[in-house]
Design a protein around this motif. Structure first.
Motif, PDB file in Angstrom:
ATOM      1  N   MET A   1       0.849  -1.180   0.000  1.00  0.00           N
ATOM      2  CA  MET A   1       0.000   0.000   0.000  1.00  0.00           C
ATOM      3  C   MET A   1       0.895   1.244   0.000  1.00  0.00           C
ATOM      4  O   MET A   1       1.857   1.315   0.736  1.00  0.00           O
ATOM      5  N   SER A   2       0.555   2.229  -0.815  1.00  0.00           N
ATOM      6  CA  SER A   2       1.366   3.446  -0.891  1.00  0.00           C
ATOM      7  C   SER A   2       0.944   4.442   0.181  1.00  0.00           C
ATOM      8  O   SER A   2      -0.143   4.344   0.759  1.00  0.00           O
ATOM      9  N   MET A   3       1.822   5.418   0.442  1.00  0.00           N
ATOM     10  CA  MET A   3       1.494   6.428   1.434  1.00  0.00           C
ATOM     11  C   MET A   3       0.254   7.213   1.012  1.00  0.00           C
ATOM     12  O   MET A   3      -0.588   7.539   1.838  1.00  0.00           O
TER      13      MET A   3
ATOM     14  N   GLU B   1     -10.907   8.885   4.783  1.00  0.00           N
ATOM     15  CA  GLU B   1     -12.223   8.238   4.742  1.00  0.00           C
ATOM     16  C   GLU B   1     -12.711   7.957   6.159  1.00  0.00           C
ATOM     17  O   GLU B   1     -13.873   8.184   6.478  1.00  0.00           O
ATOM     18  N   ILE B   2     -11.820   7.428   6.977  1.00  0.00           N
ATOM     19  CA  ILE B   2     -12.172   7.052   8.347  1.00  0.00           C
ATOM     20  C   ILE B   2     -12.352   8.278   9.238  1.00  0.00           C
ATOM     21  O   ILE B   2     -13.230   8.322  10.092  1.00  0.00           O
ATOM     22  N   CYS B   3     -11.506   9.266   9.015  1.00  0.00           N
ATOM     23  CA  CYS B   3     -11.477  10.457   9.865  1.00  0.00           C
ATOM     24  C   CYS B   3     -11.447  11.702   8.971  1.00  0.00           C
ATOM     25  O   CYS B   3     -10.384  12.253   8.690  1.00  0.00           O
ATOM     26  N   PRO B   4     -12.619  12.149   8.482  1.00  0.00           N
ATOM     27  CA  PRO B   4     -12.676  13.228   7.487  1.00  0.00           C
ATOM     28  C   PRO B   4     -12.068  14.555   7.929  1.00  0.00           C
ATOM     29  O   PRO B   4     -11.674  15.355   7.091  1.00  0.00           O
ATOM     30  N   GLN B   5     -11.958  14.798   9.214  1.00  0.00           N
ATOM     31  CA  GLN B   5     -11.377  16.057   9.680  1.00  0.00           C
ATOM     32  C   GLN B   5      -9.852  16.044   9.665  1.00  0.00           C
ATOM     33  O   GLN B   5      -9.219  17.034   9.999  1.00  0.00           O
TER      34      GLN B   5
ATOM     35  N   ARG C   1      -7.242   6.566   2.816  1.00  0.00           N
ATOM     36  CA  ARG C   1      -8.000   5.705   3.733  1.00  0.00           C
ATOM     37  C   ARG C   1      -8.197   6.398   5.076  1.00  0.00           C
ATOM     38  O   ARG C   1      -9.293   6.364   5.649  1.00  0.00           O
ATOM     39  N   LEU C   2      -7.159   7.047   5.590  1.00  0.00           N
ATOM     40  CA  LEU C   2      -7.272   7.768   6.848  1.00  0.00           C
ATOM     41  C   LEU C   2      -8.330   8.862   6.755  1.00  0.00           C
ATOM     42  O   LEU C   2      -9.135   9.036   7.667  1.00  0.00           O
TER      43      LEU C   2
END
Length: 54
Positions: free
Chosen positions: A1-3, A12-16, A9-10
């Protein structure tokens, strides 16, 4: 997985989530571009922790 996909993905999980990058800097960005780092830290403290500017 690339940075880039990890950051996507981060967000998506944590929109702020806010991601910042110093430019141009090498391994010693706190020395090479201290003004950028300090501005990012100040912004984090002001917004992320709810600190009010005096």
């Amino acid at each position: 997985m690339s940075m880039a996909s990890d950051l996507d993905r981060l967000q998506e999980i944590c929109p702020q989530t806010v991601v910042a990058k110093t430019l141009p800097a090498g391994h010693f960005n706190t020395i090479e571009v201290a003004d950028q780092v300090n501005a990012m830290l100040d912004r984090f403290l002001a917004v992320g922790l709810g600190r009010h500017q005096v």
